[in-house]
Design an enzyme around this catalytic site. Structure first.
Site, PDB file in Angstrom:
ATOM      1  N   ARG A   7      31.764  47.296 -10.041  1.00 45.47           N
ATOM      2  CA  ARG A   7      31.064  48.493  -9.566  1.00 45.47           C
ATOM      3  C   ARG A   7      31.119  48.612  -8.044  1.00 45.47           C
ATOM      4  NH1 ARG A   7      25.346  47.848 -12.381  1.00 45.47           N
ATOM      5  NH2 ARG A   7      25.792  45.698 -11.782  1.00 45.47           N
ATOM      6  N   ASP A  17      13.833  52.408 -13.015  1.00 43.57           N
ATOM      7  CA  ASP A  17      15.120  51.831 -13.412  1.00 43.57           C
ATOM      8  C   ASP A  17      15.076  51.180 -14.789  1.00 43.57           C
ATOM      9  OD1 ASP A  17      17.847  50.754 -12.549  1.00 43.57           O
ATOM     10  OD2 ASP A  17      16.799  48.910 -13.082  1.00 43.57           O
ATOM     11  N   HIS A  61      12.420  44.534 -15.219  1.00 41.51           N
ATOM     12  CA  HIS A  61      12.511  43.111 -14.874  1.00 41.51           C
ATOM     13  C   HIS A  61      12.201  42.884 -13.409  1.00 41.51           C
ATOM     14  CE1 HIS A  61      16.547  45.100 -14.866  1.00 41.51           C
ATOM     15  NE2 HIS A  61      16.503  44.708 -13.598  1.00 41.51           N
ATOM     16  N   ARG A 101      12.463  56.412  -8.752  1.00 44.67           N
ATOM     17  CA  ARG A 101      13.499  56.293  -9.772  1.00 44.67           C
ATOM     18  C   ARG A 101      13.186  55.054 -10.598  1.00 44.67           C
ATOM     19  NH1 ARG A 101      17.727  53.085 -10.837  1.00 44.67           N
ATOM     20  NH2 ARG A 101      19.716  53.868 -11.588  1.00 44.67           N
ATOM     21  N   GLN A 133      17.408  38.151 -13.596  1.00 43.18           N
ATOM     22  CA  GLN A 133      16.526  39.302 -13.822  1.00 43.18           C
ATOM     23  C   GLN A 133      15.717  39.065 -15.094  1.00 43.18           C
ATOM     24  OE1 GLN A 133      20.111  41.780 -13.467  1.00 43.18           O
ATOM     25  NE2 GLN A 133      19.026  43.094 -12.027  1.00 43.18           N
ATOM     26  N   HIS A 152      26.307  54.837  -8.471  1.00 41.96           N
ATOM     27  CA  HIS A 152      26.663  53.459  -8.103  1.00 41.96           C
ATOM     28  C   HIS A 152      27.074  52.642  -9.325  1.00 41.96           C
ATOM     29  CE1 HIS A 152      22.742  53.109  -9.806  1.00 41.96           C
ATOM     30  NE2 HIS A 152      22.856  51.793  -9.820  1.00 41.96           N
ATOM     31  N   ASP A 153      26.789  53.141 -10.532  1.00 35.30           N
ATOM     32  CA  ASP A 153      27.114  52.378 -11.734  1.00 35.30           C
ATOM     33  C   ASP A 153      28.470  52.792 -12.302  1.00 35.30           C
ATOM     34  OD1 ASP A 153      25.060  50.516 -12.006  1.00 35.30           O
ATOM     35  OD2 ASP A 153      23.719  51.969 -12.951  1.00 35.30           O
ATOM     36  N   GLU A 207      15.670  56.560 -15.406  1.00 36.59           N
ATOM     37  CA  GLU A 207      17.075  56.186 -15.599  1.00 36.59           C
ATOM     38  C   GLU A 207      17.260  55.604 -16.983  1.00 36.59           C
ATOM     39  OE1 GLU A 207      20.675  53.285 -15.047  1.00 36.59           O
ATOM     40  OE2 GLU A 207      18.599  52.631 -15.205  1.00 36.59           O
ATOM     41  N   ASP A 219      22.300  41.953  -7.865  1.00 37.32           N
ATOM     42  CA  ASP A 219      22.665  43.112  -8.688  1.00 37.32           C
ATOM     43  C   ASP A 219      22.493  44.386  -7.867  1.00 37.32           C
ATOM     44  OD1 ASP A 219      23.424  44.666 -10.864  1.00 37.32           O
ATOM     45  OD2 ASP A 219      21.430  44.654 -11.778  1.00 37.32           O
TER      46      ASP A 219
HETATM   47  C1  GLC Z   1      24.095  50.272 -19.105  1.00 33.55           C
HETATM   48  C2  GLC Z   1      22.634  50.338 -19.093  1.00 33.55           C
HETATM   49  C3  GLC Z   1      22.156  50.821 -17.774  1.00 33.55           C
HETATM   50  C4  GLC Z   1      22.774  49.973 -16.699  1.00 33.55           C
HETATM   51  C5  GLC Z   1      24.223  49.983 -16.766  1.00 33.55           C
HETATM   52  C6  GLC Z   1      24.795  49.067 -15.727  1.00 33.55           C
HETATM   53  O1  GLC Z   1      24.628  51.547 -19.069  1.00 33.55           O
HETATM   54  O2  GLC Z   1      22.144  51.181 -20.102  1.00 33.55           O
HETATM   55  O3  GLC Z   1      20.788  50.765 -17.715  1.00 33.55           O
HETATM   56  O4  GLC Z   1      22.472  50.430 -15.451  1.00 33.55           O
HETATM   57  O5  GLC Z   1      24.599  49.552 -18.027  1.00 33.55           O
HETATM   58  O6  GLC Z   1      26.151  49.009 -15.844  1.00 33.55           O
HETATM   59  C1  GLC Z   2      20.078  50.077 -13.621  1.00 34.57           C
HETATM   60  C2  GLC Z   2      20.905  50.166 -12.373  1.00 34.57           C
HETATM   61  C3  GLC Z   2      21.999  49.159 -12.419  1.00 34.57           C
HETATM   62  C4  GLC Z   2      21.417  47.795 -12.640  1.00 34.57           C
HETATM   63  C5  GLC Z   2      20.517  47.763 -13.867  1.00 34.57           C
HETATM   64  C6  GLC Z   2      19.695  46.528 -13.899  1.00 34.57           C
HETATM   65  O1  GLC Z   2      20.714  50.565 -14.731  1.00 34.57           O
HETATM   66  O2  GLC Z   2      21.400  51.457 -12.193  1.00 34.57           O
HETATM   67  O3  GLC Z   2      22.757  49.196 -11.246  1.00 34.57           O
HETATM   68  O4  GLC Z   2      22.460  46.874 -12.810  1.00 34.57           O
HETATM   69  O5  GLC Z   2      19.607  48.809 -13.866  1.00 34.57           O
HETATM   70  O6  GLC Z   2      18.631  46.602 -12.974  1.00 34.57           O
END
Ligand code: GLC
Ligand code: GLC
Length: 628
Positions: free
Chosen positions: A505, A268, A168, A266, A236, A380-381, A310, A125
């Site tokens: 992504r 997550d 996780h 950060r 995860q 990155h998302d 985040e 991921d």
């Molecule tokens: C959703 C989740 C975020 C995650 C993202 C990944 O927006 O809330 O935590 O990173 O999906 O696509």
């Molecule tokens: C966060 C990250 C995302 C990831 C998710 C799970 O939202 O930005 O890229 O997939 O968490 O860890």
């Protein structure tokens, strides 16, 4: 280097403990106070905090002191960040040091190394499936390299942000492996069930984060007979934050990383950390108690360190991550301004900023305590269309229809769209469709180049510059996402990489184009126009103290639907920032500007006087101005 802690050192620890004790213990009392191991847990936590402080290097302790003395250091107008994957940007960690001239040239003093701790092998991921929080991804280097890099960056005044995944671990993490072998101590680190009954009941109210490739929130492992909570991917495993041992372990990891020279952690996927039957299990009150307690621990043993939280959630749900109510000033120092990002894209597509103005004015206070936003346009998302039905309704829009329009617009299928994006995690059950794509491709550059459309190309470049001028002025640390400063397009190569093909992504996680970077000053390539434009925006930001994040950001209602406007209310005078989201010329009455406090009529962004035409000022397509 052996270090004997002095009495003064111990004293400082005790003073900082006293300072933060009222932020820490009440949270832990409420979370864990009922358990009979609570006193032992508190003693162990105190011991860990003391040890982390004792192990902290003298130059980091000096930084602690500096930041205690200058607590607004991260809110100042000279802050600007750059976000990248170490391998995609430089190759390895030591090689990052060879790129410092580039970062300096761009004008950033904060770098976010995308996940860099040791991930599980194979699909991880993007590094968010961590198997060892105390080791660096071996593909990037070793922990010693990391410390050498952070030390060098510290010398240069560049802050380092890294990810710490709190929700996780990878199923390959040592705790998870012991849990899978049946060790009850470690099974209690995760959320494991003997039968599918409870998981089924939880599912009734849970949402799916990755419905395409990881449907459901639980995974059954017949080999050890458990149903494991797996919100994100199967690999995860969600941590059990109701177990104080998890809190203790994470504090130790957090301070271990702080002592390696990290400035910003950060945190997550924090929204998901607490589970409650009958809810979405997102942003439960306990999440904020845990986050306040974690913050207090950093403030005691590593006060130079900030927390960036985040939580990609709806506007009203996001603010508490910056500390609201009883958590005011005590939770995240930074949180992503997801709504600003979403509304930027929404307004670009509709050429109408009224929804944006409504959302920004309704949900966000004009200033925050000990905190500010991380402002961004791309990361990155994917982009999830976090526009609520209520907010859409306030503008007589249908929430579902508006969200569907945005997805269709940005995947390029809506008639007349300028964008080239890719769908992410289409969920037929909810109608939810998210979007991947680079800034430049979503802003119209890819399509314009493919069609040889010179006007479209120019418009795309102007949109990119407007977005950067917006995040530089709104209030907070603007984060430039690697490649956006060179207008890099979508990278479709991920479709041929087996580990990435299922995850669109990767379309906006390109490799750095060093060739384009090399010619960044040579003239009018798209890359050099954007690079020099962003460089200029950041330079003007540094020169404009009114942009300090502590000064209020007041959303203004101007009567021109294509213009987004806000005032930065600095004690030295107002700065009125205007952004034209349309392809047309717009005009704003001079009198309106003056009434907002912009009486000098000087555009701080272009550093030129604003021209008045018979009582109006003219704003060209995609104009951005910061008028003092
Ligand atoms: C959703 C989740 C975020 C995650 C993202 C990944 O927006 O809330 O935590 O990173 O999906 O696509
Ligand atoms: C966060 C990250 C995302 C990831 C998710 C799970 O939202 O930005 O890229 O997939 O968490 O860890």
């Amino acid at each position: 280097m052996p270090r004997t802690p002095s009495t003064a050192d111990d004293d400082i620890f005790d003073l900082r403990l006293n300072r933060s004790a009222p932020d820490l213990w009440p949270m832990l009392d409420a979370l864990y106070g009922q358990r009979n191991d609570y006193d032992a847990f508190k003693a162990a936590l105190l011991k860990s905090l003391r040890k982390a402080w004792k192990d902290r290097a003298p130059d980091l302790k000096r930084l602690d002191l500096i930041r205690d003395l200058e607590p607004d250091w991260f809110q100042r107008a000279d802050m600007a960040g750059y976000v990248f994957y170490i391998d995609r940007f430089a190759g390895t960690l030591p090689k990052v040091l060879e790129k410092l001239d580039y970062l300096d040239d761009l004008g950033v003093n904060y770098v976010h190394f995308m996940p860099c701790l040791k991930p599980r092998p194979g699909d991880s991921d993007g590094g968010y499936s961590v198997m060892d929080y105390r080791a660096i991804n071996p593909a990037y280097g070793k922990m010693a390299d990391f410390e050498a890099v952070t030390a060098e960056l510290r010398q240069r005044g560049i802050s380092v942000c890294i990810d710490l995944v709190l929700n996780h671990t990878a199923k390959e993490h040592a705790w998870a492996k012991k849990a899978a072998k049946g060790d009850p101590k470690y099974q209690d680190y995760y959320l494991m069930f003997d039968t599918p009954d409870l998981p089924k009941r939880y599912e009734e109210t849970l949402v799916e984060v990755f419905p395409d490739n990881a449907p459901g929130n639980f995974t059954h492992y017949p080999d050890f007979g458990k149903w494991v909570w797996t919100t994100f991917n199967e690999h995860q495993w969600d941590l059990n934050w109701a177990n104080p041992q998890v809190f203790l372990e994470i504090v130790e990891i957090m301070l271990f990383l702080a002592n390696r020279g990290v400035d910003v952690l950060r945190l997550d996927a924090v929204a998901f950390m607490w589970k409650r039957m009958g809810t979405r299990c997102q942003s439960e009150p306990e999440v904020h108690m845990i986050l306040q307690a974690l913050r207090a621990c950093s403030r005691i043993a590593a006060p130079a360190v900030l927390h960036l939280e985040e939580a990609i959630v709806a506007p009203a749900e996001m603010l508490p991550y910056l500390g609201r109510g009883r958590h005011d000033g005590k939770e995240g120092n930074l949180a992503y301004h997801n709504s600003l990002m979403v509304q930027f894209w929404s307004s670009l597509a509709t050429r109408d900023t009224r929804l944006m103005t409504h959302v920004m004015a309704t949900h966000f206070p004009d200033r925050l305590t000990n905190a500010t936003y991380a402002t961004y346009i791309r990361c990155h998302d994917d982009i999830g269309w976090a526009v609520t039905d209520e907010d859409a309704g306030a503008l007589n829009l249908s929430g579902p229809a508006h969200r569907a329009f945005l997805s269709d617009f940005y995947d390029g299928t809506f008639p007349g769209s300028f964008a080239r994006g890719t769908l992410f995690q289409e969920n037929p059950a909810t109608g939810d469709k998210r979007i991947s794509g680079s800034f430049a491709s979503l802003a119209g550059l890819e399509k314009a180049l493919a069609e040889g459309d010179a006007t479209g190309r120019e418009q795309a470049l102007q949109r990119i510059l407007m977005g950067h001028a917006l995040i530089a002025a709104f209030g907070g640390i603007p984060l430039i996402y690697m490649g956006d400063e060179l207008a890099l397009l979508n990278d479709y190569g991920y479709r041929d990489v087996p580990e990435h093909a299922h995850d669109s992504r990767w379309v906006h996680r390109p490799r750095m184009d060093w060739e384009a970077a090399a010619s960044r000053h040579t003239g009018d390539t798209d890359a050099s126009r954007i690079f020099t434009g962003v460089q200029h925006i950041l330079a003007r930001r540094r020169a404009t103290p009114a942009l300090h994040a502590a000064h209020a950001t007041q959303i203004l209602h101007c009567d021109t639907p294509g213009i987004f406007a806000f005032r930065r209310a600095a004690p030295t005078g107002a700065l009125v920032c205007l952004f034209n989201f349309t392809e047309s010329w717009q005009h704003i009455p001079e009198g309106w500007l003056r009434a907002q406090g912009a009486t000098r009529l000087h555009d701080e962004l272009s550093d030129a006087a604003v021209q008045v035409h018979h009582g109006n000022i003219a704003l060209p397509p995609h104009a951005r101005v910061w008028i003092s």
